[in-house]
Structure formats: C-alpha cells, structure tokens
Design an enzyme around this catalytic site. Structure first.
Site, mmCIF file in Angstrom:
data_model
loop_
_atom_site.group_PDB
_atom_site.id
_atom_site.type_symbol
_atom_site.label_atom_id
_atom_site.label_comp_id
_atom_site.label_asym_id
_atom_site.label_seq_id
_atom_site.Cartn_x
_atom_site.Cartn_y
_atom_site.Cartn_z
ATOM 1 N NE ARG A 51 14.241 37.517 9.741
ATOM 2 C CZ ARG A 51 13.939 36.870 8.619
ATOM 3 N NH1 ARG A 51 13.019 35.962 8.634
ATOM 4 N NH2 ARG A 51 14.568 37.110 7.487
ATOM 5 C CB THR A 52 15.080 44.174 11.221
ATOM 6 O OG1 THR A 52 15.911 43.039 11.403
ATOM 7 C CG2 THR A 52 15.508 45.276 12.166
ATOM 8 C CE LYS A 80 15.112 62.767 -7.126
ATOM 9 N NZ LYS A 80 14.184 63.717 -6.493
ATOM 10 N NE ARG A 101 18.941 45.616 8.480
ATOM 11 C CZ ARG A 101 18.521 44.355 8.577
ATOM 12 N NH1 ARG A 101 18.232 43.664 7.486
ATOM 13 N NH2 ARG A 101 18.386 43.788 9.768
ATOM 14 C CG HIS A 129 20.973 43.436 13.797
ATOM 15 N ND1 HIS A 129 19.921 44.255 14.139
ATOM 16 C CD2 HIS A 129 20.480 42.570 12.869
ATOM 17 C CE1 HIS A 129 18.853 43.908 13.429
ATOM 18 N NE2 HIS A 129 19.168 42.887 12.662
#
Ligand code: CP
Length: 311
Positions: A51-52, A80, A101, A129
């Site tokens: 969703r986000t 890396k 995120r 959030h």
C-alpha cells in the site's frame, strides 16, 4: 530551501493536521492534477510494502511527477556495502523528494539531517509511520465527522506496531480516550503510556477481547502481529493468533463504529467482517492516495491555496 521533511507525526501541530486533511479532501474531489510536472519522486523501500509504496507512486503519477526507486535493496549497491548516507546523497542528486521505508528506527531522521531534499518517512522499524497516520486521521474524520472526543480501541501488536504509536501521538490534540487491548508480550510500551500521562490522555488496558470490551468503541483499530520484529519466533507463534475479530463480536457495537486496520491483515480480522458496513479498512487504504498526494505537495512547498487554485 527549508527542508520540509515529514519524519515524525509529532512535528505536525493541530492546525497543520487539519490543514493537511483539508488538502487531502481537495485531492479526493480531483486526484489528477498537473502540480508536479518536471518533478522526480524517489521511493526507496528497504522493507516490503504494498500500500505505502504503490499509493505514494500513484500519488506522484496522478500529480504529473515521474517516479524512480527500488523495492528490494538487494538489487542496489547497499548490498555491496554502500552506506545509507551515500545512498541518500546519491539519490538526492536525481530526485526532488525521497520517500523511504527502512528497517532501522531513526533512519528517516538521519536521512533528513543529511539530505538536501525532503525526506518522507514511509515507516522506520517499530518507530513511526506518519503518512499512515495522516490517512488514518483522514479516515477517522470522514467516518466520524470529527476527530474530537473519540473512544479509540487499539488491538493486537501494540509493542511493535508503528502505526499505533504514530496515531496515538497525533490524537493528543483531540482529547481521545484510548483502550489498549494486547497480550502482556505485546503491550503498549511505557514510553507511549507516559506520553498519554504527560498530555492528560485517558487510557485503559485490557487483555480480553470480546463484544463487551469493545461495546463503547467509535474506532476499532486492529493490527497485525509484526512477525518481522520478533527475535524469538517461538514467542511469535504463541501470540500470533491471540485476537481475531469475528462478525458476531460486533453485535453490541455503536452504529458509528468503524473498523480500521493499516493492513496487511493476516488472521486478525475474519473474512466474515468484510461485508459488515462497519468494516472500513479497504476504503481506509484508498484514503492513503489522497493523504499522500497532500504530503508530497506539502514537502515540495505546494500550498492548499495552490491546490484550490489549480483548475
Ligand atoms: N499499511 C502499510 O504500511 O502497508 P504496506 O506495508 O503494504 O505498505
């Protein structure tokens, strides 16, 4: 330019929250507007999301921006050994705003301190959030007609659930009464209970989850037990199905009750709830598009007047 990042919901005053909800309302009336022509939005997802990420990307596309980014850090140079600092500085060379995120609490704050472009926190570990909170507030406002004086019941994983932490903080402006329903292992952390005490917010704690406990709720905010945050998977197995909402548990609830869930759900809302008019979690996710259009515009300096004057 002042860095207008959105890292934590407590950065928003009551006036700012109400202003952002007004802007979301404008976008709900007309989601497609060419306000961000020539802008680039980067979405950096170091953790999974449906969703986000997709609603932020849809928001950017509907506003005329272009989107770059990644959904799997394994395909980037962080695999890396590139540091978060260097990744953020590189992406700042390309994009006008970064939506990120990350699994580490504080990663968004750190990024906002080093990036020359705004950072939008799309979830940092078990911490916050804030864009979810804005869509939650918009959903509460739309369904209750107000944010003031509501009985808000939070159910499930209140320890690791970043959405309940952000929502609790945002609601401090609106005189809520909270009911925290959780097993001992997943109780609301002390820091958030202290926050309630400091802001004179009433709260009650429960272990039982049944029709009598939730009879007075205006908002029932269900949450998933956050498997990815457990260090001991045996403990997750013990608590994962501790609370499941079934349709027959809603028999004594108020007419105005709405059931929210940030999603994804696993087992905590039975499918027999979906056809109940009090179920609102699918529409809640749709509201995410409008709330996130408002957030992207705001961090890029586009005002409510700009949106209203856009014809
Ligand atoms: N609510 C939420 O954050 O959903 P996603 O993890 O799918 O983005």
């Amino acid at each position: 330019m002042k860095n207008r990042s959105l890292v934590a919901i407590e950065e928003y005053s009551k006036e700012k929250i109400l202003y952002m909800l007004e802007m979301a309302k404008e976008f709900e009336k007309r989601p497609n507007r060419k306000l961000l022509d020539s802008k680039i939005v980067a979405t950096l997802f170091f953790e999974p999301s449906t969703r986000t990420r997709l609603s932020f990307e849809t928001a950017a596309n509907r506003l005329g921006a272009k989107v770059i980014g990644f959904t799997d850090p394994k395909v980037t140079s962080s695999s890396k050994g590139e540091t978060l600092k260097d990744t953020i500085l590189m992406v700042s060379n390309y994009a006008d705003v970064i939506v990120m995120r990350h699994y580490l609490e504080g990663a968004a704050r750190y990024a906002s301190e080093i990036a020359p472009v705004p950072i939008v926190n799309a979830g940092d570990g078990a911490n916050q959030h804030p864009s979810q909170t804005m869509l939650d507030l918009y959903s509460i406002y739309k369904t209750q007609g107000t944010l003031e004086n509501l009985n808000i019941y939070m159910v499930g994983d209140l320890k690791y659930g970043r959405t309940v932490h952000s929502l609790l903080m945002a609601m401090r402006h609106f005189n809520p009464t909270f009911h925290f329903i959780a097993p001992d292992e997943l109780k609301m952390p002390d820091e958030y209970k202290l926050f309630c005490q400091k802001h004179n917010i009433k709260y009650f704690e429960h272990r039982e989850f049944n029709e009598n406990v939730i009879a007075d709720a205006d908002i029932l905010y269900m949450t998933r037990v956050q498997r990815e945050r457990f260090t001991d998977l045996m403990e997750y197995e013990r608590v994962k199905n501790v609370y499941i909402l079934h349709n027959d548990m809603l028999c004594k609830t108020k007419d105005n009750l709405r059931i929210l869930h940030p999603l994804p759900r696993v087992n905590e809302i039975s499918y027999d709830v979906d056809d109940n008019p009090k179920a609102y979690f699918i529409q809640q996710a749709q509201n995410g598009l409008y709330a996130r259009e408002a957030i992207i515009c705001d961090v890029l300096g586009i005002t409510l007047d700009d949106v209203r004057n856009d014809k």
